[in-house]
Motif scaffolding. Structure first.
Motif, PDB file in Angstrom:
ATOM      1  N   THR A 165      -4.498   4.408   0.617  1.00 27.08           N
ATOM      2  CA  THR A 165      -3.350   4.938   1.406  1.00 27.08           C
ATOM      3  C   THR A 165      -3.436   6.221   1.929  1.00 27.08           C
ATOM      4  O   THR A 165      -2.679   6.758   2.939  1.00 27.08           O
ATOM      5  CB  THR A 165      -1.929   4.705   0.617  1.00 27.08           C
ATOM      6  N   LYS A 208      -1.390  -4.385   5.439  1.00 24.94           N
ATOM      7  CA  LYS A 208      -0.844  -2.862   5.377  1.00 24.94           C
ATOM      8  C   LYS A 208       0.187  -2.773   4.271  1.00 24.94           C
ATOM      9  O   LYS A 208       1.187  -3.704   4.388  1.00 24.94           O
ATOM     10  CB  LYS A 208      -0.234  -2.579   6.659  1.00 24.94           C
ATOM     11  N   PRO A 209       0.337  -1.849   3.571  1.00 23.81           N
ATOM     12  CA  PRO A 209      -0.746  -0.724   3.398  1.00 23.81           C
ATOM     13  C   PRO A 209      -2.080  -1.299   2.388  1.00 23.81           C
ATOM     14  O   PRO A 209      -2.912  -0.748   2.473  1.00 23.81           O
ATOM     15  CB  PRO A 209      -0.008   0.100   2.519  1.00 23.81           C
ATOM     16  N   TYR A 210      -1.769  -2.386   1.693  1.00 20.08           N
ATOM     17  CA  TYR A 210      -2.813  -3.020   1.126  1.00 20.08           C
ATOM     18  C   TYR A 210      -2.492  -4.153   0.631  1.00 20.08           C
ATOM     19  O   TYR A 210      -1.247  -4.678   0.693  1.00 20.08           O
ATOM     20  CB  TYR A 210      -3.372  -1.909  -0.223  1.00 20.08           C
TER      21      TYR A 210
END
Lengths: 265, 442
Positions: free
Chosen positions: B161, B187-189
Motif C-alpha cells: 500500500t 485493490k488495495p490488496y
C-alpha cells in the motif's frame, strides 16, 4: 520461593530474583535451561566454601526476558550488569549447560574480571558428527531419560513427577515450558551462536566438568572447548563417572569437590 | 455463502505401519517418498482443484506443511501460482502462509502479488503461525513466533500500500529497499481469511483486523464460544460480527452408499489421522504458546486439530502404551472414527445422510464460508472425485438454498466489520446453540 532476594536492574526492566548464601570468595552460579527450583544441595555444598550468588535468569523467575532479543551479547551484558549491581567484582563463574554457555560468553567479553571459570557440561559449541540432543523436542519423560545417567533413580523420578495438587501441577508445567521457552530465545537456533570465535579471549583458569554419560551434551565436547580456550591460563578437564548431564545433581559430592579443589589451586 | 474445497494433498503411499512406528506423520523418513508417485500426485491434486471449479465450488483452499506425508504442500504458493493460470473462476484461498516460518515477508508480498495478478484478482491470502513441527523443520524460533507473525503481516500490508522505495527497520525484518514492482490485482490488496484452531489471541487479532476467522474442524461447542468471543471483541471495536466474519472447514466424505462411505472414510484416521500429525514433542515447542494459552491447554483435555491437546502435553509422563500392537491401535482408531462422527467432527455418508448434518452445522455455527476437507489416506483418485461430485451435485444446491434462507452472508457479499454497533446495546447472536443439547454436543 524460599530465600530468594530481589533486585531491580536497569530502571525496572528486570526484576531479578537471586539466592545468596555462604561466605568466602564470591562464586556466581548460572543455572541451565531447566531453571533453579531452589537453593539446591550442590549449591549448599559450595556455600560451605564460597559466597554463592545464584540468580534466576530472565524468564525463569526473573522478569524482563522480552528485553533480551535473541542476542547473546545483550544477555551477556545483562549478566555483567547484574554482577555490577550486586557489587561482585572478581567472581568465580560456575555455569551449567545453558548457564555454562553464558559463563563462557561472560569470560570472553570481560576476560580480566573472571577469577576462575568452571563450565559444567556447557552448551554453545557444535561438534560435527556429535550433535547435542535437541531437548526442545523432548517430552518430560524423554528429557529425564536423556539428562540423567540413571533415569530410574529416585532423583530422576522426583525431577519429572508433578505435584498431586492439580493447580500446583499446572503451575509446574507452565514454569517448565516457560523456562525452556526463555532458554530457547538464545539456544533455539541450535549449536554455536558464535562462541567458538570468542573463546580465545578467555584468560581465566578453566575447569571443564562433565558427567561421563552425558547424553545431552556429550563429554566429547570437553576437548573441543579445550582446543578453543587457547589463551586460558590453564584448562583442566574432569569427567565424573556415573553421571549424566545433570552431574551436579547426580554426583553432587564428587562434582562440588572438583570445583572446590580447582578453586583452591 | 462461499463454498470451498480443500485437501491436504496427502501422500497416500506410506505404509500405515511406518506411521504407527513413527507415532506420527511428521518425521517419517523421506526414504518412503517415491518420486514417480509424488509426481503423479502433485499433478493429480492440481487436476482435482480444476475439477472442483468445474463442479461449481466457489473456492479451492490450499495450505502448507513441511516434512510430512500428511500434506504435500511444502510450498503452497507454487501450487497457487499454477492454479491461478489453469483455473478461471474459483477463488484461490490460502489457509495460510506460515509467516514466522518463511521469515521473508517482502518475498511473500511479491509472490502473492504475482499470484493475484495471474489469477486476475482471485487470491484470498491467509496467514498462519505454522504448526509446532514447522518451527522444528524450519528452525524458526518459537519464542518469537507471534512477534514475527504480527510484524510480517503488518509489513506485507505496507509493502502493498505504501509507494516505494522506502526503507524498513523492524525488530525481526530489515529491508533497505522496499519497492515491489508488482502489486496485487485487487485493490488495495487481496482479502484475508485467517484459519485457526485454538488460540484466543488469534481470534482477537482477527476481530481487530476485521478478518474472517476460519475454524479448522474445531469442536462445535468450543467453536461457538470462540465466535462469541470474536463477536464480543468486535462490538468493543464498534461493529456487529456476522456470518461474513466466520468460516468453517470440516472433514467430509461421500460415496454412493452409506457402507462404502463408512469404509473409505476411514482414511481420515489412517495412520492415526489428524491426532497423529506430529508427536507431542514436536507439537508445542517451548515458547510457541503464550502463558495464557499454555494454561488453557493444561486445563482442557480432549483432542483437537493437529493433535494439540492437554492429553498430549501429559502423554510424555504417562507413557504411550503398547507401541507395537498395531491391531489394537487400529481398533482404537475405529472407535475414535465413530466418536468423531457422532461429534460432527467428521461428516461421512451418502448425500442423504450428509446433507442434514451439514445443515445442522450451518444452523449452529452460521458461517459465511464453508469448506469441505477431503479424505486422507489411501483412497483412490476415482473415489475422491466421486465424493466431490456427489457433494457438488446432490448436497451443495440444497446448502446454498439453506444458507440463503437463514441469511449466511459471505465476506464477498458484505465486507466483514461493515455493520456498526454501539457498545451499550445487545448484539445480534452469531451462533445458534439451540440444537446442541439434542445432538449431545455442548
Amino acid at each position: 520461593m524460599n530465600g530468594l532476594q530481589t533486585l531491580n536492574l536497569r530502571n525496572g526492566r528486570f526484576n531479578v530474583k537471586y539466592y545468596r548464601e555462604g561466605s568466602g570468595a564470591p562464586l556466581v552460579f548460572l543455572h541451565g535451561a531447566g531453571g533453579l527450583p531452589a537453593f539446591t544441595p550442590d549449591l549448599e555444598a559450595l556455600a560451605k566454601h564460597f559466597a554463592v550468588t545464584a540468580p534466576l535468569h530472565p524468564g525463569f523467575g526473573t522478569s524482563g526476558e522480552e528485553n533480551l532479543h535473541e542476542d547473546v551479547l545483550a544477555l551477556t551484558l545483562y549478566a555483567w550488569d547484574l554482577l555490577d549491581a550486586l557489587g561482585i567484582e572478581q567472581p568465580i563463574l560456575v555455569g551449567h549447560s545453558f548457564g555454562g554457555m553464558l559463563a563462557a560468553e561472560m569470560a570472553a567479553l570481560d576476560p580480566r574480571r573472571v577469577k576462575k571459570l568452571i563450565l559444567v557440561a556447557p552448551a554453545g559449541l557444535y561438534l560435527e558428527g556429535c550433535p547435542t540432543a535437541d531437548f526442545f523436542a523432548m517430552m518430560p519423560d524423554q528429557l529425564v531419560r536423556a539428562a540423567f545417567f540413571d533415569p530410574g533413580s529416585q532423583l530422576a523420578r522426583a525431577f519429572v513427577e508433578l505435584p498431586e495438587d492439580k493447580r500446583m501441577a499446572e503451575e509446574v508445567m507452565i514454569q517448565r515450558v516457560r523456562g525452556l521457552g526463555a532458554a530457547g530465545r538464545f539456544l533455539w537456533p541450535l549449536g554455536d551462536r558464535g562462541l567458538n570465535e570468542r573463546l580465545y579471549r578467555v584468560k581465566a583458569p578453566t575447569l571443564l566438568l562433565w558427567g561421563e554419560g552425558d547424553r545431552i551434551i556429550p563429554a566429547a565436547y570437553a576437548e573441543k572447548f579445550r582446543e578453543l580456550l587457547e589463551n586460558s591460563a590453564e584448562v583442566k578437564i574432569e569427567t565424573i563417572p556415573q553421571a549424566g548431564h545433570l552431574v551436579l545433581m547426580e554426583q553432587m559430592e564428587a562434582a562440588t569437590h572438583a570445583i572446590v579443589q580447582f578453586c583452591a589451586r | 455463502m462461499q463454498i470451498g474445497y480443500f485437501t491436504e494433498r496427502p501422500y497416500r503411499w506410506v505404509p500405515e505401519e511406518e506411521l504407527f512406528r513413527n507415532q506420527a506423520y511428521f518425521a517419517v523418513s523421506n526414504r518412503f517418498f517415491d518420486r514417480q508417485k509424488g509426481s503423479d500426485d502433485y499433478n493429480y491434486y492440481l487436476d482435482e482443484n480444476c475439477y472442483a471449479e468445474e463442479l461449481g465450488f466457489d473456492a479451492v483452499a490450499l495450505n502448507e506443511h513441511h516434512g510430512t506425508p500428511f500434506c504435500m504442500g511444502g510450498v503452497m504458493n507454487v501450487e497457487a501460482a499454477i492454479l491461478a493460470r489453469i483455473t478461471s473462476k474459483v477463488r484461490i484461498v490460502l489457509v495460510g502462509n506460515p509467516l514466522p516460518v518463511i521469515k521473508h515477508p517482502l518475498r511473500m508480498a511479491e509472490e502473492l502479488a504475482e499470484i493475484d495478478l495471474i489469477s486476475r484478482g482471485r487470491l484470498v491470502a491467509g496467514w498462519v503461525r505454522g504448526a509446532g513441527s514447522e518451527q522444528f523443520f524450519n528452525n524458526a524460533n518459537p519464542a518469537y513466533n507471534r512477534e514475527m507473525f504480527n510484524e510480517a503481516h503488518d509489513f506485507i500490508i505496507q509493502a502493498w500500500t505504501r509507494p516505494g522505495p522506502w526503507r524498513y527497520e523492524g525488530k525481526h525484518f530489515r529491508y533497505r529497499h522496499v519497492n515491489p514492482w508488482a502489486l496485487p490485482y485487487q485493490k488495495p490488496y487481496p482479502p484475508m481469511w485467517i484459519p485457526g484452531v485454538l488460540s484466543l489471541e488469534t481470534v482477537k487479532w482477527c476481530a481487530e483486523h476485521r478478518y474472517p476467522y476460519v475454524g479448522l474442524g474445531t469442536a462445535v461447542g468450543p467453536t461457538c464460544d470462540l465466535w462469541d468471543f470474536y463477536a464480543d471483541e468486535a462490538q468493543k471495536l464498534g461493529y456487529q460480527a456476522g456470518p461474513e466474519n466466520f468460516g468453517y472447514l470440516i472433514p467430509t466424505f461421500l460415496a454412493e452408499t452409506e457402507e462404502r462411505a463408512q469404509e473409505l472414510g476411514r482414511g481420515f484416521v489412517y495412520g492415526g489421522g489428524q491426532n497423529a500429525f506430529s508427536r507431542p514433542e514436536h507439537t508445542l515447542p517451548p515458547g510457541y504458546n503464550s502463558k495464557e494459552a499454555i494454561r488453557r491447554l493444561a486445563k482442557a483435555p480432549g483432542g483437537s486439530w493437529l493433535g494439540v491437546s492437554a492429553d498430549k502435553l501429559r502423554q510424555g509422563k504417562e507413557g504411550r502404551g503398547d507401541e507395537n500392537n498395531y491391531d489394537e491401535v487400529r481398533q482404537k482408531l475405529l472407535v475414535a472414527y465413530q466418536k468423531a462422527q457422532q461429534a460432527y467432527q467428521l461428516i461421512i455418508g451418502s448425500p442423504r445422510t450428509v446433507l442434514p448434518k451439514i445443515k445442522t452445522l450451518l444452523e449452529v455455527l452460521r458461517p459465511g464460508i464453508f469448506v469441505t476437507f477431503a479424505v486422507q489416506g489411501p483412497v483412490s483418485n476415482k473415489d475422491r472425485m466421486t465424493s466431490m461430485r456427489l457433494f457438488a451435485q446432490e448436497v451443495m444446491p440444497a446448502l446454498r438454498d439453506y444458507a440463503k434462507e437463514i441469511g449466511l452472508r459471505d465476506p464477498i457479499e458484505r465486507t466483514p466489520g461493515s455493520v456498526p454497533i454501539a457498545s451499550d446495546v445487545s448484539r445480534v447472536p452469531v451462533v445458534e446453540r439451540g440444537p446442541l443439547a439434542a445432538l449431545g454436543l455442548r
